[in-house]
Design a protein around this motif. Structure first.
Motif, PDB file in Angstrom:
ATOM      1  N   LEU A  79      59.041  71.033  94.538  1.00 48.86           N
ATOM      2  CA  LEU A  79      59.956  70.545  93.500  1.00 48.86           C
ATOM      3  C   LEU A  79      60.281  71.624  92.493  1.00 48.86           C
ATOM      4  O   LEU A  79      60.820  71.321  91.423  1.00 48.86           O
ATOM      5  N   ARG A 106      70.102  66.842  89.538  1.00 48.45           N
ATOM      6  CA  ARG A 106      68.718  66.455  89.266  1.00 48.45           C
ATOM      7  C   ARG A 106      68.336  66.846  87.843  1.00 48.45           C
ATOM      8  O   ARG A 106      68.761  67.894  87.334  1.00 48.45           O
ATOM      9  N   ASP A 144      62.467  66.211  89.707  1.00 46.18           N
ATOM     10  CA  ASP A 144      61.630  65.065  90.039  1.00 46.18           C
ATOM     11  C   ASP A 144      61.831  64.569  91.455  1.00 46.18           C
ATOM     12  O   ASP A 144      60.995  63.870  92.008  1.00 46.18           O
ATOM     13  N   THR A 145      62.979  64.895  92.078  1.00 44.10           N
ATOM     14  CA  THR A 145      63.294  64.448  93.437  1.00 44.10           C
ATOM     15  C   THR A 145      63.879  65.627  94.212  1.00 44.10           C
ATOM     16  O   THR A 145      64.742  66.342  93.684  1.00 44.10           O
ATOM     17  N   PRO A 146      63.463  65.835  95.443  1.00 43.06           N
ATOM     18  CA  PRO A 146      64.002  66.958  96.215  1.00 43.06           C
ATOM     19  C   PRO A 146      65.509  66.813  96.443  1.00 43.06           C
ATOM     20  O   PRO A 146      66.043  65.703  96.503  1.00 43.06           O
ATOM     21  N   GLU A 191      68.879  66.791  98.660  1.00 37.85           N
ATOM     22  CA  GLU A 191      69.150  66.333 100.025  1.00 37.85           C
ATOM     23  C   GLU A 191      69.865  67.427 100.806  1.00 37.85           C
ATOM     24  O   GLU A 191      70.804  67.169 101.558  1.00 37.85           O
TER      25      GLU A 191
END
Length: 976
Positions: free
Chosen positions: A873, A904, A917-919, A921
């Motif tokens: 991350l 993000r 906080d989120t990979p 895509e």
């Protein structure tokens, strides 16, 4: 060697619309191209850089020439000098407007002359093509036929009209004459719709009747050509309006007095006016009569003969009076749903009960409801409620006392009802003006009104001076003396007769007039004789009798042929206007180029005889006819004069909904697909927009009445859905900007930053000035009234000082027009920020109307860099990231296709590294993938592309800034 008359094709191509030539023109061999274009193409511009020719303008044409249209700025355009595809290309001729006239100089009732005044179509103009739901005034395909029915009192018109190209859903109840449905007129009136290709062989209204324009209503107001007498002096002044003032008479509608009238001639002047009758008393306008008790008068019109004057009373003036007023004591409550109120309004002895059981937005809404309820009671037309709950008596004022009686809850509406009743104001009653009154001995008339010409007996008018435009007269007694003061107050009227003493010799031939046009053949002739004053005679006792008359009609093919004559005697006993249509069948079809008519005996010109005859019409039924119109919807009709002559705007009109693919539809998408049916269409884009339009209830209701191009037609249709045409990948497409989902505002949009531009990203802001528009007045055709209405679109608080007037075509709903107008206003106010830059090839990924992002290198705002690495991350940049204390930061990547990834939230790890906080895509490629970073609220500027222009190895791109405020009124309701 080329022959002298050889030609070569000039082929016009529009790469946007078709792979085949849109038009082909023949150019004579050896003609200079530029000279031919200048001579044959109106408005041709040799400097138009959007047109390319395969031959220079200064070269002679010796082979086929191609012209290609190259659109600029990625927007569909049209050829600007008259070439190109036309949406509407079928033409049909129509006769010019025909005028009917009613004369008001009869003793009896007048005939209602038929008139179906429809939109004229001149030869060479296109036929209408309508979409959605429209009010259409159809055009004549063949000239209408007008004729008198067997009863002599009904004047008919029948004809065939063109509704438009294509098929339409037209309920019988929506076929109107002015505002009246034809189905409700009854009798033998009818209207029939024929779809494209339906047979008209059995439809009499579809026959071509040619009407001679020389025969019929005259420019001076006459109903037809008088079948008069031959005399040395012109017996009668032309019909028309005249001004009577003092002792002068002046023509005011273009007519002139006869040139052979002279001073000293005696003149019969009859001014016909309407008078009220009460026993033997006549009331009305009697300017210039100048009589007193003991005099006698001569009557003409509805009553004939001499009558003794018992008394004459001069007219008085009017006192309008003042209204009674009742006023509430307090401002009203607005909520009555849970606690209804009921009260009685009393106006004199007339009462009406009002019940309030709803909640109201404001006081005007409450007042509207009270007024609506009052109109349903006996108080309708007596009072009206206005601001402050003031109840006011309506004209004509009768000094009635207004009070209110509370039934339940009235105090919430008015406050103290008893106090308001004490304070009520009683007005004064209107006192009508008294017209002049003339009491006649022995006058007896059964009706309440009478139309008369009244002149003093024993005195005669004599001409004292005459010119073409002014007649001076005096009224003298048997000795030539005069005490007459003239028409002192003055008046203008067209209900008058000015004529010399009559001669009694045989009538002369009227004509010659042609019945058939050109070389056309006819198989039947029709001619009309009209009696504008009826046909009747009275004996010495005043009893009515039949009056016989006789006319001759003759015709021939040309001046070297012998005349063929028909004799038509007839008789009647009526003082009402009437007409007769006679027909002559031709055993062998002929070209009839000469027709004449005369009466056998001269007009009597006596007060006890009405026998004026006029040649009212001449028609020929053509042998040539068309029994079907494959591409058109037509309307055949037959109407009597009572249905068509009441108002000048009496027009046959229909409310029609266009059928596309066999189904009646108002769909924008269906209209767009039809308009561009011969082009290569981006059907996926149109289908996607159609789903949105259908969900919103956006429609396209418009009739194209003029020649236009496919591009212009698409502009009009798409405008109704806030869209516009463009070209994408060689296909006709459409774009529509609208509010974006905030979550997806930036994602999946092409993004331009320092990583893929060759020049700085420039922001241009147009600052508002003192002339900036504050509101729009939008003109549109309203679907309820079918009139052009104006709707004000402005922001709350607007002063209304700077209002621009614009036109909205294709939208007929007031609500939808308001939404459209507010979108136009917001565009004017908010489309003032523009971004522009240059890239190598990247900008060619964007097209007109696309949403894009601009990431600018602004310290503590936004920046771009390249991904050095991605570990779990953690995202590391090749350049330091500009972290700003206390601000929320975001980071996004650029996909290989140039679009932006999901955005993000980012937190600081170190100067070069951000934690998410989120990979993502997507998989970032170190040292290749672009990175976008900045403060969350402003790290990227969303925009809508307005221009992409390749030039060599570079591509310029410009766009306007996206603002969600622009769309805030897209679902708003118009102000009440």
């Amino acid at each position: 060697m080329k022959p002298l008359n050889a030609t070569h094709p000039l082929q016009i191509y529009s790469n946007v619309f078709t792979s085949q030539p849109d038009e082909t023109h023949a150019i004579p061999h050896g003609t200079l191209l530029g000279e031919w274009l200048t001579a044959n193409i109106p408005g041709f511009d040799p400097d138009n850089d959007e047109l390319t020719f395969s031959l220079p303008f200064d070269q002679p044409v010796t082979a086929p020439v191609d012209c290609h249209f190259v659109p600029k700025k990625g927007v569909v355009k049209v050829l600007t000098f008259g070439l190109g595809s036309y949406l509407l290309s079928k033409m049909t001729p129509k006769p010019g407007g025909m005028k009917t006239s009613k004369r008001n100089e009869t003793q009896g009732s007048e005939i209602d002359l038929s008139s179906a005044s429809n939109q004229a179509v001149k030869y060479g103009q296109p036929i209408r093509e309508a979409f959605g739901r429209s009010k259409i005034v159809p055009d004549y395909i063949v000239p209408p036929r007008r004729y008198f029915g067997p009863d002599g009192k009904t004047h008919w018109i029948e004809g065939l009209l063109c509704v438009g190209v294509g098929d339409y859903d037209i309920p019988a109840s929506s076929i109107n004459v002015a505002n009246s449905p034809i189905v409700g007129l009854g009798g033998d009136n009818y209207a029939t719709i024929y779809g494209p290709g339906e047979s008209l062989a059995a439809e009499p209204a579809a026959r071509w009747w040619h009407t001679s324009k020389e025969v019929g209503p005259t420019s001076t107001g006459g109903s037809g050509l008088a079948l008069g007498t031959v005399s040395d002096a012109t017996r009668q002044a032309p019909a028309g309006s005249y001004l009577f003032s003092g002792k002068t008479i002046t023509p005011v509608s273009g007519q002139t007095f006869p040139t052979n009238w002279e001073t000293g001639m005696y003149l019969q002047i009859e001014n016909y006016r309407d008078y009220q009758v009460a026993g033997n008393v006549l009331s009305g306008d009697m300017a210039g009569l100048q009589v007193s008790g003991g005099d006698s008068v001569e009557l003409a019109g509805d009553a004939i003969g001499s009558r003794a004057v018992t008394s004459y009373t001069a007219p008085t003036t009017t006192n309008a009076g003042t209204p009674s007023v009742w006023t509430a004591q307090t401002a009203p409550a607005l909520s009555y749903a849970s606690e209804p109120a009921q009260f009685t309004v009393n106006v004199g002895s007339v009462t009406g009960v009002v019940t309030l059981n709803s909640d109201y937005l404001d006081e005007p809404a409450l007042i509207d409801d009270i007024n609506d309820q009052l109109t349903q009671t006996a108080l309708s037309g007596l009072v009206s409620v206005s601001a402050g709950l003031m109840i006011t008596e309506l004209p004509n004022y009768a000094a009635r006392k207004i009070t209110v009686t509370g039934i339940s809850g009235a105090v919430r509406v008015f406050g103290s009802v008893s106090q308001a009743n004490q304070n009520t104001v009683i007005g004064t009653a209107r006192v009508e003006a008294e017209p002049a009154k003339l009491t006649l001995a022995g006058f007896d008339y059964s009706g309440s009104s009478v139309r008369l010409s009244i002149n003093k007996a024993g005195e005669t008018f004599v001409i004292t001076g005459v010119s073409a435009n002014l007649l001076t007269v005096d009224r003298v007694d048997g000795l030539g003396a005069s005490t007459w003061l003239g028409w002192t107050t003055g008046f203008t009227t067209s209900s008058t007769s000015l004529q010399l003493d009559p001669d009694t010799i045989e009538g002369g031939w009227v004509g010659t007039f042609a019945a058939t046009p050109g070389d056309e053949l006819c198989d039947r002739l029709e001619f009309d004789v009209f009696m504008p004053q009826g046909l009747i005679r009275y004996d010495s006792d005043g009893d009515p009798h039949e009056m016989p008359v006789h006319v001759y009609f003759r015709y021939r093919e040309g001046p070297n042929d012998s005349w063929k004559q028909v004799s038509k005697p007839f008789r009647a006993q009526t003082r009402d206007q009437f007409g007769i249509t006679f027909s002559v069948d031709l055993p062998t079809p002929k070209r009839v180029k000469e027709c004449q008519m005369r009466r056998r005996f001269a007009e009597r010109n006596k007060q006890n005889i009405q026998d004026k005859l006029e040649w009212f019409g001449l028609r020929a039924r053509m042998v040539r006819k068309i029994d079907t119109y494959p591409d058109l919807t037509t309307l055949a009709f037959r109407l009597d004069g009572k249905s068509t002559s009441a108002e000048s705007e009496s027009q046959i009109n229909v409310i029609a909904t266009r059928k596309l693919n066999g189904v009646a539809t108002r769909s924008i998408g269906e209209a767009v697909n039809y308009i561009a049916r011969n082009t290569d269409m981006d059907t996926a884009a149109i289908d996607a927009l159609s789903a949105d339009w259908d969900q919103r209830g956006d429609y396209f209701d418009f009739a194209f009445n003029k020649a236009t191009t496919v591009k212009a037609a698409l502009d009009t249709a798409l405008m109704a859905g806030y869209a516009e045409p463009t070209v994408k990948s060689g296909l006709i497409s459409a774009v529509r900007d609208t509010k974006r989902d905030p979550v997806m505002l930036h994602a999946y949009q092409h993004t331009y930053s320092a990583q893929n531009t060759t020049s700085e990203i420039i922001t241009q802001i147009d600052m508002p000035d003192q002339n900036e528009v504050e509101g729009l007045d939008v003109e549109y055709l309203d679907e309820t009234s079918w009139r052009v209405e104006t709707l004000r679109c402005e922001l709350p608080g607007s002063t209304g000082a700077r209002i621009e007037k614009i036109e909205c075509e294709g939208i007929t709903s007031r609500t939808k027009v308001y939404q459209w107008g507010m979108r136009q206003l917001m565009s004017r106010l908010l489309d003032n920020v523009q971004y522009s830059t240059k890239t190598e090839l990247d900008a060619r990924n964007s097209e007109y109307g696309d949403y894009v992002n601009f990431v600018q290198e602004i310290p503590e705002w936004s920046q771009s860099a390249v991904v050095e690495s991605v570990s779990g991350l953690h995202v590391r940049s090749t350049e330091p990231l500009a972290w700003v204390a206390g601000e929320q930061h975001v980071i996004a990547l650029q996909r290989v296709d140039g679009t932006m990834s999901e955005v993000r939230d980012a937190t600081r790890v170190d100067e070069f590294t951000a934690a998410i906080d989120t990979p993502f895509e997507m998989t970032a490629i170190p040292q290749e993938t672009a990175l976008f970073f900045g403060i969350k609220s402003r790290f990227a500027n969303p925009a809508i592309v307005r221009d992409v222009r390749p030039s060599g190895g570079e591509t310029s791109i410009s766009a306007i800034a996206y603002s969600e405020l622009k769309y805030q009124y897209d679902d708003a309701l118009p102000p009440a």
